[in-house]
Design an enzyme around this catalytic site. Structure first.
Site, short mmCIF file in Angstrom:
data_model
loop_
_atom_site.label_atom_id
_atom_site.label_comp_id
_atom_site.label_asym_id
_atom_site.label_seq_id
_atom_site.Cartn_x
_atom_site.Cartn_y
_atom_site.Cartn_z
N ASP A 137 1.45 53.72 41.39
CA ASP A 137 1.53 52.29 41.09
C ASP A 137 0.32 51.59 41.72
OD1 ASP A 137 2.54 49.77 40.43
OD2 ASP A 137 4.01 49.76 42.04
N PHE B 101 9.70 48.20 35.65
CA PHE B 101 10.11 49.18 36.63
C PHE B 101 10.75 50.35 35.89
CE2 PHE B 101 12.27 50.86 40.36
CZ PHE B 101 11.25 50.73 41.30
N ASP C 79 13.75 56.15 41.16
CA ASP C 79 14.96 55.41 41.49
C ASP C 79 14.76 53.90 41.50
OD1 ASP C 79 13.34 55.36 43.91
OD2 ASP C 79 15.12 54.51 44.87
N ARG D 109 18.11 58.41 39.81
CA ARG D 109 17.21 59.57 39.93
C ARG D 109 17.69 60.71 39.03
NH1 ARG D 109 13.82 58.78 44.34
NH2 ARG D 109 14.71 57.75 46.15
#
Ligand code: IMP
Ligand code: MG
Length: 188
Positions: free
Chosen positions: A108, A158, A165, A171
């Site tokens: 990221d 996201f 997660d 997950r």
């Protein structure tokens, strides 16, 4: 037993089980070709927790000798914003004079990997390469050279699933999906 799915907060599936499987196999072949003449096994180091699913699948598709280890750096905690980066557990094998492949779920800001690159160089690794399942460059702050990338995600949502997660959830999803942050409270 009834599956936990679908979650109301899962917005859109980006890559399903089959796509993930196929892409991971391609990456493993590419890595196997690049490293097929090493004197010592490749050392793959997965970043916990996010990379554990990807790492397990990737390593089982490799065609070369490999040793596996994990390290943990917490940059997000339970929040979305990056905080302090620190080693939670150091790897217990010596990386001196070894060829290292860092296996990460998603890149990221680039903070995590650039921090790690500095650490590994100072510990005398012979070579260090980065393999990320997802490159998400929109919020990049530190330039990092990714040697192997599964998928590039140009959006800013996201992502969860396949190891990724949100507050430790999702997950276990077998796919990667975008998360609706407005709906998330009902799923937590
Ligand atoms: P970076 O240091 O900002 O590159 O952070 C990378 C880490 O943040 C990854 O290892 C993930 O754990 C987490 N992260 C960043 N974006 C996402 C996302 O979209 N979903 C889940 N985790 C993410
Ligand atoms: Mg991570």
């Amino acid at each position: 037993m009834k599956p936990e799915l679908p979650h109301t907060s899962i917005k859109q599936i980006l890559w399903g089980k089959r796509e993930l499987e196929a892409r991971v196999r391609e990456l493993a072949l590419e890595i196997s070709r690049d490293y097929n003449r090493l004197e010592q096994p490749l050392v793959a180091i997965g970043l916990l927790k996010g990379a554990f699913v990807f790492m397990a699948d990737l390593l089982r598709e490799l065609l070369i000798p490999v040793e596996a280890d994990f390290i943990r750096i917490s940059s997000y905690g339970n929040k979305r914003e990056p905080g302090e980066i620190r080693f939670v557990a150091d790897q217990n094998l010596s990386i001196r004079s070894r060829d290292i492949l860092i296996v990460e779920d998603i890149v990221d800001t680039g903070q995590t990997l650039s921090f790690l690159a500095d650490q590994l160089k100072s510990q005398g690794a012979l070579s260090v390469r980065f393999c990320a399942l997802i490159d998400k460059p929109i919020r990049r702050e530190r330039a990092v050279k990714l040697d192997y990338v599964g998928f590039c995600y140009s959006g800013e949502e996201f992502l969860v699933g396949y190891g990724l997660d949100y507050a430790e959830r999702f997950r276990n999803l077998p796919y990667i999906a975008t998360l609706s942050l407005s709906e998330i409270q009902s799923d937590l």
